[in-house]
Design a protein around this motif. Structure first.
Motif, short mmCIF file in Angstrom:
data_model
loop_
_atom_site.label_atom_id
_atom_site.label_comp_id
_atom_site.label_asym_id
_atom_site.label_seq_id
_atom_site.Cartn_x
_atom_site.Cartn_y
_atom_site.Cartn_z
N ILE A 127 40.50 68.27 55.07
CA ILE A 127 39.45 68.41 56.08
C ILE A 127 38.68 69.72 55.89
O ILE A 127 37.99 70.18 56.79
CB ILE A 127 39.99 68.28 57.53
CG1 ILE A 127 41.06 69.31 57.83
CG2 ILE A 127 40.51 66.87 57.78
CD1 ILE A 127 41.50 69.35 59.29
N GLN A 178 39.80 72.79 55.40
CA GLN A 178 40.32 74.03 55.97
C GLN A 178 40.70 75.01 54.87
O GLN A 178 41.18 74.60 53.81
CB GLN A 178 41.55 73.74 56.84
CG GLN A 178 41.21 73.11 58.16
CD GLN A 178 42.43 72.98 59.04
OE1 GLN A 178 43.44 72.44 58.63
NE2 GLN A 178 42.33 73.48 60.24
N ILE A 227 35.56 65.03 59.63
CA ILE A 227 35.81 66.19 60.50
C ILE A 227 34.48 66.85 60.88
O ILE A 227 34.30 67.29 62.02
CB ILE A 227 36.79 67.21 59.89
CG1 ILE A 227 37.17 68.29 60.92
CG2 ILE A 227 36.25 67.87 58.66
CD1 ILE A 227 37.91 67.79 62.12
N SER A 260 36.71 71.57 68.03
CA SER A 260 36.76 71.10 66.65
C SER A 260 38.17 71.27 66.09
O SER A 260 38.60 70.51 65.21
CB SER A 260 35.75 71.85 65.78
OG SER A 260 35.98 73.25 65.86
N GLY A 307 40.45 67.88 64.99
CA GLY A 307 40.96 67.77 63.62
C GLY A 307 42.26 66.98 63.55
O GLY A 307 42.50 66.25 62.58
N THR A 341 42.56 63.66 61.31
CA THR A 341 43.62 63.61 60.30
C THR A 341 44.50 62.38 60.49
O THR A 341 44.73 61.61 59.55
CB THR A 341 44.47 64.89 60.34
OG1 THR A 341 43.63 66.02 60.04
CG2 THR A 341 45.62 64.84 59.36
#
Length: 117
Positions: free
Chosen positions: A48, A50, A79, A100, A104, A108
């Motif tokens: 996503i 990160q 996302i 947000s 997530g 996910t």
């Protein structure tokens, strides 16, 4: 440790069990335990976007010693869309940060479950 009836049925039926993994100790322990018990295991992880992983492919490398296949599911678009919807709705946690982060988890779980099907 005795095996559960559910686990025995997975083995008997030749079912493939999908698990969500991060590449950490818990993920590796569960994947290895299932595989050693005779369960066919397929692992899934979400990308996503990160920054906690310098290279998302490191998760595949971390899971490899467990003898399992790990699939990376690209959910960056999902996302981004969900986060923008959360911001547009002014969804914030105690006024401190945009939801947000929380969204997530939904992105996910939904994305990995769809890939497992």
């Amino acid at each position: 440790m005795p095996e559960s009836e559910i686990l025995k049925n997975y083995i008997k039926n030749g079912d493939v069990v999908g698990i969500c993994v991060s590449g950490g100790l818990d993920s590796k322990t569960v994947a290895l335990r299932l595989r050693l018990a005779g369960v066919k295991v397929k692992c899934f992880t979400a990308d996503i976007g990160q920054p906690d992983e310098e290279d998302i492919n490191d998760i595949v490398t971390k899971m490899a010693p467990c003898g399992v296949e790990t699939i990376i599911v690209d959910l960056k678009n999902e996302i981004a869309e969900a986060a923008m919807e959360a911001v547009a709705c002014k969804a914030s946690y105690d006024g401190g940060y945009w939801q947000s982060t929380g969204i997530g988890r939904y992105v996910t779980a939904r994305g990995l479950l769809q890939e497992m099907k």
